[in-house]
Write a protein that holds these residues in place. Structure first.
Motif, PDB file in Angstrom:
ATOM      1  N   GLY A   1     -10.915   3.862  20.559  1.00 48.94           N
ATOM      2  CA  GLY A   1     -10.620   3.168  19.523  1.00 48.94           C
ATOM      3  C   GLY A   1     -11.084   3.733  17.955  1.00 48.94           C
ATOM      4  N   LEU A   2     -12.352   4.012  18.052  1.00 49.54           N
ATOM      5  CA  LEU A   2     -12.881   4.609  16.835  1.00 49.54           C
ATOM      6  C   LEU A   2     -12.305   5.793  16.583  1.00 49.54           C
ATOM      7  N   ALA A   3     -12.269   6.845  17.658  1.00 46.92           N
ATOM      8  CA  ALA A   3     -11.790   8.059  17.450  1.00 46.92           C
ATOM      9  C   ALA A   3     -10.303   8.044  17.049  1.00 46.92           C
ATOM     10  N   LEU A   4      -9.524   7.113  17.681  1.00 51.43           N
ATOM     11  CA  LEU A   4      -7.961   6.906  16.998  1.00 51.43           C
ATOM     12  C   LEU A   4      -7.959   6.447  15.839  1.00 51.43           C
ATOM     13  N   TYR A   5      -8.764   5.478  15.331  1.00 55.21           N
ATOM     14  CA  TYR A   5      -9.069   5.165  13.900  1.00 55.21           C
ATOM     15  C   TYR A   5      -9.536   6.328  12.797  1.00 55.21           C
ATOM     16  N   LEU A   6     -10.217   7.112  13.285  1.00 52.41           N
ATOM     17  CA  LEU A   6     -10.754   8.294  12.457  1.00 52.41           C
ATOM     18  C   LEU A   6      -9.668   9.528  12.404  1.00 52.41           C
ATOM     19  N   VAL A   7      -8.787   9.647  13.318  1.00 57.94           N
ATOM     20  CA  VAL A   7      -8.015  10.694  13.348  1.00 57.94           C
ATOM     21  C   VAL A   7      -6.740   9.968  12.584  1.00 57.94           C
TER      22      VAL A   7
ATOM     23  N   ALA B   1       0.684  -1.255   0.055  1.00 61.03           N
ATOM     24  CA  ALA B   1       0.017   0.012   0.107  1.00 61.03           C
ATOM     25  C   ALA B   1       0.740   1.240   0.068  1.00 61.03           C
ATOM     26  N   LEU B   2       2.149   1.320   0.690  1.00 62.32           N
ATOM     27  CA  LEU B   2       2.715   2.306   0.852  1.00 62.32           C
ATOM     28  C   LEU B   2       3.639   2.686  -0.374  1.00 62.32           C
ATOM     29  N   LEU B   3       3.559   1.693  -1.319  1.00 63.35           N
ATOM     30  CA  LEU B   3       4.375   1.727  -2.486  1.00 63.35           C
ATOM     31  C   LEU B   3       3.515   2.211  -3.568  1.00 63.35           C
ATOM     32  N   ARG B   4       2.197   2.240  -3.394  1.00 59.83           N
ATOM     33  CA  ARG B   4       1.131   2.578  -4.257  1.00 59.83           C
ATOM     34  C   ARG B   4       1.406   4.071  -4.745  1.00 59.83           C
ATOM     35  N   PRO B   5       0.816   4.808  -5.892  1.00 62.09           N
ATOM     36  CA  PRO B   5       0.809   6.188  -5.791  1.00 62.09           C
ATOM     37  C   PRO B   5       0.040   6.964  -5.024  1.00 62.09           C
ATOM     38  N   GLU B   6      -1.215   6.234  -4.925  1.00 63.10           N
ATOM     39  CA  GLU B   6      -2.431   7.111  -3.931  1.00 63.10           C
ATOM     40  C   GLU B   6      -2.044   6.953  -2.468  1.00 63.10           C
ATOM     41  N   PRO B   7      -2.152   8.142  -1.721  1.00 63.08           N
ATOM     42  CA  PRO B   7      -1.973   8.130  -0.084  1.00 63.08           C
ATOM     43  C   PRO B   7      -2.811   6.829   0.529  1.00 63.08           C
ATOM     44  N   LEU B   8      -2.024   6.568   1.752  1.00 61.36           N
ATOM     45  CA  LEU B   8      -2.967   5.516   2.410  1.00 61.36           C
ATOM     46  C   LEU B   8      -4.405   5.784   2.808  1.00 61.36           C
ATOM     47  N   GLY B   9      -4.673   7.083   2.952  1.00 62.40           N
ATOM     48  CA  GLY B   9      -5.982   7.500   3.385  1.00 62.40           C
ATOM     49  C   GLY B   9      -7.117   7.362   2.279  1.00 62.40           C
TER      50      GLY B   9
ATOM     51  N   LEU C   1      -2.587   7.990   7.984  1.00 59.28           N
ATOM     52  CA  LEU C   1      -1.798   6.803   8.530  1.00 59.28           C
ATOM     53  C   LEU C   1      -2.579   5.684   8.467  1.00 59.28           C
ATOM     54  N   ASN C   2      -4.029   5.671   8.176  1.00 55.98           N
ATOM     55  CA  ASN C   2      -4.673   4.520   8.131  1.00 55.98           C
ATOM     56  C   ASN C   2      -5.220   4.332   6.590  1.00 55.98           C
ATOM     57  N   LEU C   3      -5.512   3.085   5.953  1.00 54.77           N
ATOM     58  CA  LEU C   3      -6.368   3.015   4.704  1.00 54.77           C
ATOM     59  C   LEU C   3      -7.902   3.141   5.325  1.00 54.77           C
TER      60      LEU C   3
END
Length: 270
Positions: A137-143, A55-63, A149-151
């Motif tokens: 946990g939900l708040a951490l994921y959304l942030v 995923a990090l090697l793809r041109p699109e950002p993780l988000g 930093l997350n897909l």
């Protein structure tokens, strides 16, 4: 108060199981650990790491990338249903393997907190852990997602069928039983037998838990690392496994079933 805090931060190792000093028996336990995690969650951790690198090697950002946890496995509904159920059976088999090896080694499942002595207290503790982990946990994921930093994690992309909530609920229990039995009940017990300290064993188990969530991104790793530290410490202090299984099941049911219900009705979900 200080004593209670110290007991949580640096708990004393329990008297049982006793550390194993015999080199031959220690070697057998180490080989057993390698084999178990090479075919279960350890292998999942390596695959997740490779998925993150990809995923990090793809041109699109993780988000801007998406990943589904529960996705269709066949085009025909009946075959998809059967394959979803087989995935649940696999998870239950992983958890059962850890339980069996403990029993085969001379332990009772009650010694890791997998008995029916206190169902009410286990349920209450499980619900409390759900509240403690769920919203933060939900708040951490959304942030993490907003920071890139997350897909974009989609807990379910299954089509709307009569069996979708059933299989998602079963998958939630399968995930929780496999993870808590292997990463907490089995692994932490084996590390005690190998003489590891409580804190070092806790860190190993938490890193393992985070590793097989790396496919979600760095935030997924961090969030599950924290969850692993909390769950593992609760088990080390209470010696009860059912509350962890209850909490994990409830968290996944809300995530899987709730997302499937809301994904076409709200705009803020990926």
């Amino acid at each position: 108060m200080r004593h209670r805090l110290s007991a949580w931060l640096a708990p004393q190792r329990p008297a049982t199981p006793e550390p194993i000093d015999d080199p031959a028996r220690r070697r057998v336990l180490i080989i057993e650990l390698i084999i178990v995690f090479a075919i279960t969650l350890g292998l999942s951790g390596v695959r997740s790491l490779l998925s993150l690198v990809d995923a990090l090697l793809r041109p699109e950002p993780l988000g801007e990338q998406r990943v589904a946890i529960n996705a269709p496995q066949a085009t025909m509904d009946l075959i998809d249903l059967l394959k979803q159920l087989l995935s649940v059976v696999q998870l239950l088999g992983w958890g059962a393997l850890g339980a069996y090896l403990l029993v085969r080694g001379g332990m009772r499942l009650a010694e890791v907190g997998l008995d029916r002595r206190r169902p009410g207290r286990d349920l209450r503790l499980g619900v409390g852990l759900t509240a403690l982990i769920g919203l933060p946990g939900l708040a951490l994921y959304l942030v993490g997602w907003q920071l890139g930093l997350n897909l974009a994690v989609q807990p379910s992309t299954l089509d709307e069928t009569w069996w979708r909530p059933i299989t998602l609920t079963l998958a939630a229990f399968g995930n929780s039983f496999a993870e808590e039995m292997l990463v907490v009940g089995y692994l932490l017990t084996r590390l005690r037998q190998l003489g590891s300290g409580e804190n070092s064993a806790l860190l190993i188990a938490a890193v393992l838990r985070g590793s097989y969530h790396l496919y979600q991104g760095i935030g997924g790793f961090v969030g599950n690392l924290i969850m692993g530290l909390v769950f593992g410490r609760v088990w080390q202090r209470t010696n009860r496994l059912w509350p962890l299984i209850v909490a994990h099941t409830l968290l996944d049911v809300v995530a899987f079933v709730g997302y499937a219900f809301l994904r076409d009705r709200v705009t803020w979900l990926p």
